[in-house]
Write a protein that holds these residues in place. Sequence first.
Motif, PDB file in Angstrom:
ATOM      1  N   VAL A  32      -3.022 -81.413  43.847  1.00  0.00           N
ATOM      2  CA  VAL A  32      -1.938 -81.511  42.875  1.00  0.00           C
ATOM      3  C   VAL A  32      -1.158 -82.790  43.148  1.00  0.00           C
ATOM      4  CG1 VAL A  32       0.166 -80.444  41.981  1.00  0.00           C
ATOM      5  CG2 VAL A  32      -1.762 -79.009  42.684  1.00  0.00           C
ATOM      6  N   VAL A  33      -1.015 -83.625  42.122  1.00  0.00           N
ATOM      7  CA  VAL A  33      -0.219 -84.847  42.252  1.00  0.00           C
ATOM      8  C   VAL A  33       0.969 -84.730  41.307  1.00  0.00           C
ATOM      9  CG1 VAL A  33      -2.171 -86.279  42.936  1.00  0.00           C
ATOM     10  CG2 VAL A  33      -1.591 -86.087  40.521  1.00  0.00           C
ATOM     11  N   ALA A  34       2.137 -85.146  41.772  1.00  0.00           N
ATOM     12  CA  ALA A  34       3.356 -84.981  40.986  1.00  0.00           C
ATOM     13  C   ALA A  34       4.294 -86.144  41.228  1.00  0.00           C
ATOM     14  CB  ALA A  34       4.050 -83.663  41.355  1.00  0.00           C
ATOM     15  N   ASN A  35       5.177 -86.355  40.266  1.00  0.00           N
ATOM     16  CA  ASN A  35       6.272 -87.292  40.481  1.00  0.00           C
ATOM     17  C   ASN A  35       7.291 -86.647  41.408  1.00  0.00           C
ATOM     18  OD1 ASN A  35       6.797 -85.455  38.306  1.00  0.00           O
ATOM     19  ND2 ASN A  35       8.614 -86.654  37.798  1.00  0.00           N
ATOM     20  N   PHE A  36       8.230 -87.445  41.893  1.00  0.00           N
ATOM     21  CA  PHE A  36       9.145 -86.971  42.935  1.00  0.00           C
ATOM     22  C   PHE A  36      10.585 -87.320  42.554  1.00  0.00           C
ATOM     23  CE2 PHE A  36       9.974 -87.025  47.794  1.00  0.00           C
ATOM     24  CZ  PHE A  36      10.273 -85.671  47.764  1.00  0.00           C
ATOM     25  N   PRO A  37      11.141 -86.615  41.527  1.00  0.00           N
ATOM     26  CA  PRO A  37      12.475 -86.978  41.048  1.00  0.00           C
ATOM     27  C   PRO A  37      13.602 -86.449  41.908  1.00  0.00           C
ATOM     28  CG  PRO A  37      11.659 -85.137  39.789  1.00  0.00           C
ATOM     29  CD  PRO A  37      10.554 -85.522  40.727  1.00  0.00           C
ATOM     30  N   SER A  38      13.313 -85.536  42.821  1.00  0.00           N
ATOM     31  CA  SER A  38      14.373 -84.910  43.595  1.00  0.00           C
ATOM     32  C   SER A  38      13.832 -84.393  44.906  1.00  0.00           C
ATOM     33  CB  SER A  38      15.000 -83.763  42.794  1.00  0.00           C
ATOM     34  OG  SER A  38      15.822 -82.968  43.619  1.00  0.00           O
ATOM     35  N   ARG A  39      14.732 -84.173  45.861  1.00  0.00           N
ATOM     36  CA  ARG A  39      14.334 -83.660  47.163  1.00  0.00           C
ATOM     37  C   ARG A  39      13.817 -82.236  47.105  1.00  0.00           C
ATOM     38  NH1 ARG A  39      19.714 -84.135  50.168  1.00  0.00           N
ATOM     39  NH2 ARG A  39      20.456 -83.680  48.053  1.00  0.00           N
ATOM     40  N   VAL A  40      14.117 -81.507  46.030  1.00  0.00           N
ATOM     41  CA  VAL A  40      13.664 -80.114  45.928  1.00  0.00           C
ATOM     42  C   VAL A  40      12.303 -80.004  45.259  1.00  0.00           C
ATOM     43  CG1 VAL A  40      16.029 -79.261  45.849  1.00  0.00           C
ATOM     44  CG2 VAL A  40      14.819 -79.729  43.717  1.00  0.00           C
ATOM     45  N   ALA A  41      11.683 -81.120  44.909  1.00  0.00           N
ATOM     46  CA  ALA A  41      10.414 -81.089  44.173  1.00  0.00           C
ATOM     47  C   ALA A  41       9.327 -80.359  44.957  1.00  0.00           C
ATOM     48  CB  ALA A  41       9.972 -82.507  43.833  1.00  0.00           C
ATOM     49  N   GLY A  42       9.191 -80.658  46.237  1.00  0.00           N
ATOM     50  CA  GLY A  42       8.170 -80.009  47.040  1.00  0.00           C
ATOM     51  C   GLY A  42       8.395 -78.513  47.166  1.00  0.00           C
ATOM     52  N   LEU A  43       9.646 -78.126  47.346  1.00  0.00           N
ATOM     53  CA  LEU A  43       9.983 -76.703  47.435  1.00  0.00           C
ATOM     54  C   LEU A  43       9.584 -75.960  46.166  1.00  0.00           C
ATOM     55  CD1 LEU A  43      11.506 -74.275  48.730  1.00  0.00           C
ATOM     56  CD2 LEU A  43      13.570 -75.158  47.610  1.00  0.00           C
ATOM     57  N   LEU A  44       9.894 -76.546  44.999  1.00  0.00           N
ATOM     58  CA  LEU A  44       9.600 -75.882  43.728  1.00  0.00           C
ATOM     59  C   LEU A  44       8.103 -75.745  43.495  1.00  0.00           C
ATOM     60  CD1 LEU A  44      12.304 -77.533  41.451  1.00  0.00           C
ATOM     61  CD2 LEU A  44      12.381 -75.312  42.591  1.00  0.00           C
ATOM     62  N   LEU A  45       7.343 -76.786  43.800  1.00  0.00           N
ATOM     63  CA  LEU A  45       5.896 -76.712  43.615  1.00  0.00           C
ATOM     64  C   LEU A  45       5.282 -75.681  44.561  1.00  0.00           C
ATOM     65  CD1 LEU A  45       5.046 -80.494  43.191  1.00  0.00           C
ATOM     66  CD2 LEU A  45       5.007 -78.739  41.428  1.00  0.00           C
ATOM     67  N   GLY A  46       5.769 -75.636  45.787  1.00  0.00           N
ATOM     68  CA  GLY A  46       5.255 -74.657  46.733  1.00  0.00           C
ATOM     69  C   GLY A  46       5.582 -73.228  46.344  1.00  0.00           C
ATOM     70  N   LEU A  47       6.733 -73.025  45.695  1.00  0.00           N
ATOM     71  CA  LEU A  47       7.155 -71.680  45.316  1.00  0.00           C
ATOM     72  C   LEU A  47       6.508 -71.201  44.029  1.00  0.00           C
ATOM     73  CD1 LEU A  47      10.999 -71.592  46.070  1.00  0.00           C
ATOM     74  CD2 LEU A  47       9.215 -70.301  47.227  1.00  0.00           C
ATOM     75  N   TYR A  48       6.369 -72.082  43.046  1.00  0.00           N
ATOM     76  CA  TYR A  48       6.044 -71.643  41.698  1.00  0.00           C
ATOM     77  C   TYR A  48       4.594 -71.879  41.279  1.00  0.00           C
ATOM     78  CZ  TYR A  48      10.969 -70.725  41.172  1.00  0.00           C
ATOM     79  OH  TYR A  48      12.226 -70.216  41.333  1.00  0.00           O
ATOM     80  N   LEU A  49       3.844 -72.693  41.995  1.00  0.00           N
ATOM     81  CA  LEU A  49       2.415 -72.798  41.675  1.00  0.00           C
ATOM     82  C   LEU A  49       1.698 -71.571  42.224  1.00  0.00           C
ATOM     83  CD1 LEU A  49       1.574 -76.562  42.315  1.00  0.00           C
ATOM     84  CD2 LEU A  49       1.877 -75.394  40.126  1.00  0.00           C
ATOM     85  N   PRO A  50       0.891 -70.900  41.414  1.00  0.00           N
ATOM     86  CA  PRO A  50       0.288 -69.636  41.846  1.00  0.00           C
ATOM     87  C   PRO A  50      -0.735 -69.777  42.958  1.00  0.00           C
ATOM     88  CG  PRO A  50      -0.600 -70.294  39.717  1.00  0.00           C
ATOM     89  CD  PRO A  50       0.527 -71.235  40.016  1.00  0.00           C
ATOM     90  N   CYS A  51      -1.266 -70.985  43.174  1.00  0.00           N
ATOM     91  CA  CYS A  51      -2.302 -71.158  44.188  1.00  0.00           C
ATOM     92  C   CYS A  51      -1.745 -71.279  45.602  1.00  0.00           C
ATOM     93  CB  CYS A  51      -3.154 -72.385  43.857  1.00  0.00           C
ATOM     94  SG  CYS A  51      -2.201 -73.905  43.644  1.00  0.00           S
ATOM     95  N   ARG A  52      -0.413 -71.247  45.758  1.00  0.00           N
ATOM     96  CA  ARG A  52       0.240 -71.335  47.068  1.00  0.00           C
ATOM     97  C   ARG A  52      -0.270 -72.534  47.867  1.00  0.00           C
ATOM     98  NH1 ARG A  52       1.051 -65.575  49.884  1.00  0.00           N
ATOM     99  NH2 ARG A  52       2.173 -67.027  51.231  1.00  0.00           N
ATOM    100  N   PRO A  53       0.042 -73.726  47.430  1.00  0.00           N
ATOM    101  CA  PRO A  53      -0.533 -74.922  48.053  1.00  0.00           C
ATOM    102  C   PRO A  53       0.173 -75.299  49.350  1.00  0.00           C
ATOM    103  CG  PRO A  53       0.996 -75.553  46.345  1.00  0.00           C
ATOM    104  CD  PRO A  53       0.940 -74.052  46.317  1.00  0.00           C
ATOM    105  N   LEU A  54      -0.456 -76.213  50.050  1.00  0.00           N
ATOM    106  CA  LEU A  54       0.168 -76.882  51.187  1.00  0.00           C
ATOM    107  C   LEU A  54       0.838 -78.138  50.657  1.00  0.00           C
ATOM    108  CD1 LEU A  54       0.550 -77.177  54.300  1.00  0.00           C
ATOM    109  CD2 LEU A  54      -1.550 -78.539  54.285  1.00  0.00           C
ATOM    110  N   VAL A  55       2.140 -78.240  50.828  1.00  0.00           N
ATOM    111  CA  VAL A  55       2.905 -79.355  50.269  1.00  0.00           C
ATOM    112  C   VAL A  55       3.022 -80.452  51.316  1.00  0.00           C
ATOM    113  CG1 VAL A  55       5.084 -80.073  49.231  1.00  0.00           C
ATOM    114  CG2 VAL A  55       4.199 -77.765  48.806  1.00  0.00           C
TER     115      VAL A  55
END
Length: 356
Positions: A32-55
């Motif tokens: 998963v590749v994403a832009n990084f507009p805020s310090r909470v971006a990694g937290l949100l992707l880790g919480l809300y993507l159903p595949c439970r990724p390693l951030v």
Amino acid sequence: MKSFLKWAIGWLLAVRIVGDDEQCEHEQRVLVVANFPSRVAGLLLGLYLPCRPLVVMPPGAAHGIVERILLRLVDHIVLDVNNPLILKRLTRLLRQGRPVVTFPEGRVNDGQSVLKVYPVPALAAINSGASIIPVAISSMSIDPSVSASRRTVRGISLRVLPRTRIESGRSAGRRRRQQAVRQLEQIMQQVRVAAFARKPVFESFLDAIARYGRSREMIEDQDEQVRTYGTILKGSLVISRWIRRHTRTGENVGMLLPNVIPSVCAVLGLAAAGRVPAIFNFTAGSAAVKSAAVAAGVRTVITSSKFIARAQLEPLVQALGDYRIIYLEDLRGELSLLDKLWLMTFALWFPRKVMT
């Protein structure tokens, strides 16, 4: 406890998922590749993507106490994507079938342009054969007076784009790396465009409030009366509450109003309630307005009795006799104590929760 914190964070930050977020579960190897507009971006992707990724968090992106505590809710590691030595580690994780989230720009960037894209994520995708799932993190609710690395956000969309791949062809060495980076840059450009995609009118209005503040002067009428963002927000929320009682969600609602500030509140209020405003040109005559009402498929028309009297539009109102006519002057009398409590204790504090 984790589920409660996930719900609380999603509610406070108004997080919503757009697109097919389940596609990351259909692939064996996912980057998963994403832009990084805020310090909470990694937290949100880790919480809300159903595949439970390693951030994969960039160094220094979570140096605050709160960020470090919250990041314990998700699986994460701190790696510098600018360091080519981590390529083998990322490739190994992907080959093992572990979904991985990376930020190819490597640092906070809330602007519309793509910063330098580092090659490590692209090369890891090629070496592992992983699919790329781009995610555009969209939040215009930022304070421009604060540096990008210290900004907080409210009202966040995680827009999951269709999966793709980075193809290396038969190239090797430096040329292979250049082609991979070029393809990743194109993907990140698509992410940036999606992050700044058009939003509903009322949501864009709330973004402007978050950027400039409620006390900022927004509009001035022909009588030189100036209104702030906060005043317009209050008026639009009241109309939003009122119009829900007279119309249905998704309904086209006619507007027969002059170019005054309450008309702006009416447009925003209809948008907040999930209605579509159909603005009639009252100078076109009764026949033209009635034809416009038929074309727009409206059943209800908002107008003002004072405006009708001053503009001598009684014949026009009579021509719209087949439609339900409601008057803005009736709004105040229809608001109950419960409505006022809703406005003061909830809607003005959490306006994004009001949107339908």
